[in-house]
Write a protein that holds these residues in place. Structure first.
Motif, PDB file in Angstrom:
ATOM      1  N   ALA A   9       0.829  -1.213   0.000  1.00 49.16           N
ATOM      2  CA  ALA A   9       0.000   0.000   0.000  1.00 49.16           C
ATOM      3  C   ALA A   9       0.863   1.262   0.000  1.00 49.16           C
ATOM      4  CB  ALA A   9      -0.950  -0.006   1.198  1.00 49.16           C
ATOM      5  N   ILE A  10       1.999   1.217   0.676  1.00 48.29           N
ATOM      6  CA  ILE A  10       2.907   2.372   0.661  1.00 48.29           C
ATOM      7  C   ILE A  10       3.373   2.635  -0.763  1.00 48.29           C
ATOM      8  CG2 ILE A  10       5.199   3.181   1.371  1.00 48.29           C
ATOM      9  CD1 ILE A  10       4.708   1.662   4.045  1.00 48.29           C
ATOM     10  N   ASP A  11       3.780   1.583  -1.459  1.00 48.54           N
ATOM     11  CA  ASP A  11       4.213   1.730  -2.856  1.00 48.54           C
ATOM     12  C   ASP A  11       3.071   2.230  -3.735  1.00 48.54           C
ATOM     13  OD1 ASP A  11       6.717   0.785  -2.113  1.00 48.54           O
ATOM     14  OD2 ASP A  11       6.329  -1.256  -2.813  1.00 48.54           O
ATOM     15  N   ALA A  12       1.863   1.700  -3.516  1.00 56.49           N
ATOM     16  CA  ALA A  12       0.693   2.116  -4.302  1.00 56.49           C
ATOM     17  C   ALA A  12       0.374   3.588  -4.047  1.00 56.49           C
ATOM     18  CB  ALA A  12      -0.507   1.238  -3.965  1.00 56.49           C
ATOM     19  N   ALA A  13       0.502   4.030  -2.803  1.00 51.95           N
ATOM     20  CA  ALA A  13       0.239   5.437  -2.471  1.00 51.95           C
ATOM     21  C   ALA A  13       1.248   6.351  -3.172  1.00 51.95           C
ATOM     22  CB  ALA A  13       0.281   5.645  -0.960  1.00 51.95           C
ATOM     23  N   GLU A  14       2.479   5.892  -3.260  1.00 49.81           N
ATOM     24  CA  GLU A  14       3.492   6.676  -3.974  1.00 49.81           C
ATOM     25  C   GLU A  14       3.142   6.802  -5.457  1.00 49.81           C
ATOM     26  OE1 GLU A  14       7.212   4.752  -3.081  1.00 49.81           O
ATOM     27  OE2 GLU A  14       7.192   5.488  -1.006  1.00 49.81           O
ATOM     28  N   ARG A  15       2.626   5.723  -6.054  1.00 53.31           N
ATOM     29  CA  ARG A  15       2.209   5.777  -7.459  1.00 53.31           C
ATOM     30  C   ARG A  15       1.025   6.718  -7.647  1.00 53.31           C
ATOM     31  NH1 ARG A  15       2.733   0.294  -6.736  1.00 53.31           N
ATOM     32  NH2 ARG A  15       4.721  -0.491  -7.428  1.00 53.31           N
ATOM     33  N   ALA A  16       0.074   6.639  -6.733  1.00 47.04           N
ATOM     34  CA  ALA A  16      -1.099   7.520  -6.817  1.00 47.04           C
ATOM     35  C   ALA A  16      -0.675   8.979  -6.688  1.00 47.04           C
ATOM     36  CB  ALA A  16      -2.115   7.153  -5.730  1.00 47.04           C
ATOM     37  N   THR A  17       0.209   9.258  -5.758  1.00 46.59           N
ATOM     38  CA  THR A  17       0.703  10.620  -5.571  1.00 46.59           C
ATOM     39  C   THR A  17       1.404  11.122  -6.829  1.00 46.59           C
ATOM     40  OG1 THR A  17       0.949  10.281  -3.191  1.00 46.59           O
ATOM     41  CG2 THR A  17       2.218  12.075  -4.169  1.00 46.59           C
ATOM     42  N   ALA A  18       2.210  10.267  -7.434  1.00 47.33           N
ATOM     43  CA  ALA A  18       2.914  10.644  -8.665  1.00 47.33           C
ATOM     44  C   ALA A  18       1.930  10.984  -9.785  1.00 47.33           C
ATOM     45  CB  ALA A  18       3.851   9.527  -9.106  1.00 47.33           C
ATOM     46  N   ASP A  19       0.756  10.337  -9.753  1.00 48.49           N
ATOM     47  CA  ASP A  19      -0.290  10.606 -10.748  1.00 48.49           C
ATOM     48  C   ASP A  19      -1.221  11.737 -10.316  1.00 48.49           C
ATOM     49  OD1 ASP A  19       0.665   8.674 -12.441  1.00 48.49           O
ATOM     50  OD2 ASP A  19      -0.883   7.187 -11.959  1.00 48.49           O
ATOM     51  N   GLY A  20      -0.966  12.338  -9.161  1.00 45.10           N
ATOM     52  CA  GLY A  20      -1.786  13.439  -8.671  1.00 45.10           C
ATOM     53  C   GLY A  20      -3.122  13.003  -8.092  1.00 45.10           C
ATOM     54  N   ARG A  21      -3.174  11.761  -7.588  1.00 44.94           N
ATOM     55  CA  ARG A  21      -4.429  11.246  -7.013  1.00 44.94           C
ATOM     56  C   ARG A  21      -4.266  10.960  -5.533  1.00 44.94           C
ATOM     57  NH1 ARG A  21      -4.657   6.433  -8.401  1.00 44.94           N
ATOM     58  NH2 ARG A  21      -2.929   6.243  -9.845  1.00 44.94           N
ATOM     59  N   LYS A  22      -5.403  10.966  -4.833  1.00 44.91           N
ATOM     60  CA  LYS A  22      -5.433  10.577  -3.423  1.00 44.91           C
ATOM     61  C   LYS A  22      -6.210   9.279  -3.235  1.00 44.91           C
ATOM     62  CE  LYS A  22      -4.821  15.169  -1.647  1.00 44.91           C
ATOM     63  NZ  LYS A  22      -5.370  16.270  -0.914  1.00 44.91           N
ATOM     64  N   THR A  23      -6.667   8.707  -4.332  1.00 40.55           N
ATOM     65  CA  THR A  23      -7.383   7.435  -4.281  1.00 40.55           C
ATOM     66  C   THR A  23      -6.518   6.359  -4.920  1.00 40.55           C
ATOM     67  OG1 THR A  23      -9.531   8.529  -4.406  1.00 40.55           O
ATOM     68  CG2 THR A  23      -9.475   6.192  -4.964  1.00 40.55           C
ATOM     69  N   LEU A  24      -6.261   5.308  -4.158  1.00 35.37           N
ATOM     70  CA  LEU A  24      -5.491   4.191  -4.686  1.00 35.37           C
ATOM     71  C   LEU A  24      -6.395   3.370  -5.594  1.00 35.37           C
ATOM     72  CD1 LEU A  24      -3.772   5.119  -2.263  1.00 35.37           C
ATOM     73  CD2 LEU A  24      -3.288   2.736  -1.823  1.00 35.37           C
ATOM     74  N   MET A  25      -5.844   2.999  -6.742  1.00 37.66           N
ATOM     75  CA  MET A  25      -6.588   2.210  -7.716  1.00 37.66           C
ATOM     76  C   MET A  25      -5.886   0.874  -7.901  1.00 37.66           C
ATOM     77  SD  MET A  25      -7.381   5.410 -10.345  1.00 37.66           S
ATOM     78  CE  MET A  25      -6.949   4.438 -11.714  1.00 37.66           C
ATOM     79  N   ALA A  26      -6.580  -0.090  -8.517  1.00 40.44           N
ATOM     80  CA  ALA A  26      -6.005  -1.419  -8.754  1.00 40.44           C
ATOM     81  C   ALA A  26      -4.692  -1.313  -9.515  1.00 40.44           C
ATOM     82  CB  ALA A  26      -7.001  -2.304  -9.493  1.00 40.44           C
ATOM     83  N   SER A  27      -4.623  -0.405 -10.469  1.00 38.58           N
ATOM     84  CA  SER A  27      -3.400  -0.253 -11.267  1.00 38.58           C
ATOM     85  C   SER A  27      -2.209   0.188 -10.412  1.00 38.58           C
ATOM     86  CB  SER A  27      -3.631   0.729 -12.416  1.00 38.58           C
ATOM     87  OG  SER A  27      -3.986   1.997 -11.915  1.00 38.58           O
ATOM     88  N   ASP A  28      -2.462   0.847  -9.294  1.00 40.44           N
ATOM     89  CA  ASP A  28      -1.377   1.239  -8.391  1.00 40.44           C
ATOM     90  C   ASP A  28      -0.726   0.018  -7.741  1.00 40.44           C
ATOM     91  OD1 ASP A  28      -1.745   4.002  -8.859  1.00 40.44           O
ATOM     92  OD2 ASP A  28      -3.381   4.046  -7.385  1.00 40.44           O
ATOM     93  N   PHE A  29      -1.458  -1.093  -7.721  1.00 41.61           N
ATOM     94  CA  PHE A  29      -0.932  -2.356  -7.201  1.00 41.61           C
ATOM     95  C   PHE A  29      -0.434  -3.251  -8.337  1.00 41.61           C
ATOM     96  CE2 PHE A  29      -3.756  -0.955  -3.795  1.00 41.61           C
ATOM     97  CZ  PHE A  29      -2.938  -1.128  -2.691  1.00 41.61           C
ATOM     98  N   GLY A  30      -0.406  -2.702  -9.569  1.00 42.28           N
ATOM     99  CA  GLY A  30       0.072  -3.471 -10.713  1.00 42.28           C
ATOM    100  C   GLY A  30      -0.965  -4.425 -11.279  1.00 42.28           C
ATOM    101  N   VAL A  31      -2.235  -4.221 -10.965  1.00 42.67           N
ATOM    102  CA  VAL A  31      -3.311  -5.103 -11.421  1.00 42.67           C
ATOM    103  C   VAL A  31      -4.130  -4.382 -12.481  1.00 42.67           C
ATOM    104  CG1 VAL A  31      -5.402  -6.333 -10.714  1.00 42.67           C
ATOM    105  CG2 VAL A  31      -3.407  -6.293  -9.211  1.00 42.67           C
TER     106      VAL A  31
END
Length: 143
Positions: free
Chosen positions: A43-65
């Motif tokens: 989830a920490i890694d997914a949150a970093e991806r979401a932040t990089a995309d300018g989002r505050k909502t974690l999505m399945a793609s943030d987990f590589g799915v």
């Protein structure tokens, strides 16, 4: 850190990989703890991806799915997985429904791999019960 994940579904995952072996309650508890730690790290890694995309909502793609499975195909319950995802990320993040299901699927695959190896270790030790030490040995060898 308390364990958010109920032990019963974790026990079920170990049993489906253990075949004729029994499963100790300590093994389910140890694997639940390991699943929780792994999920929080993902989830920490997914949150970093979401932040990089300018989002505050974690999505399945943030987990590589890319393709999320149906929720009813999971053994792990989604609500505790949501709490696991939030353990070590900032409260400003939300975890989308698809992201919860995706994370539960990832964690269930993770648990299946560990449980299968733990069952092999128990058989190798000539025991009839998968124990917490089998989970711990797996992580000592491969973690």
């Amino acid at each position: 850190m308390s364990v958010e994940l109920p032990f019963a579904p974790v026990d079920q995952i170990i049993r489906r990989n253990a075949g004729e072996l029994r499963v100790s309650a300590d093994a389910a508890e140890e694997l639940a703890r390991r699943i929780q730690t792994h999920g929080a790290e993902l989830a920490i890694d997914a949150a970093e991806r979401a932040t990089a995309d300018g989002r505050k909502t974690l999505m399945a793609s943030d987990f590589g799915v890319e393709q999320v499975i149906a929720r009813d195909r999971l053994t792990l319950p989604v609500a505790p997985v949501d709490r696991i995802a939030r353990l070590r990320i900032d409260d400003r993040y939300r975890v989308g429904v698809d992201a919860r299901i995706a994370l539960a699927d990832i964690l269930e695959d993770y648990a299946d791999n560990v449980a299968s190896a733990a069952a092999t270790l128990a058989r190798h030790a000539d025991r009839r019960t998968v124990q917490a030490e089998d989970i711990e040995t797996y992580f000592a060898l491969f973690g």
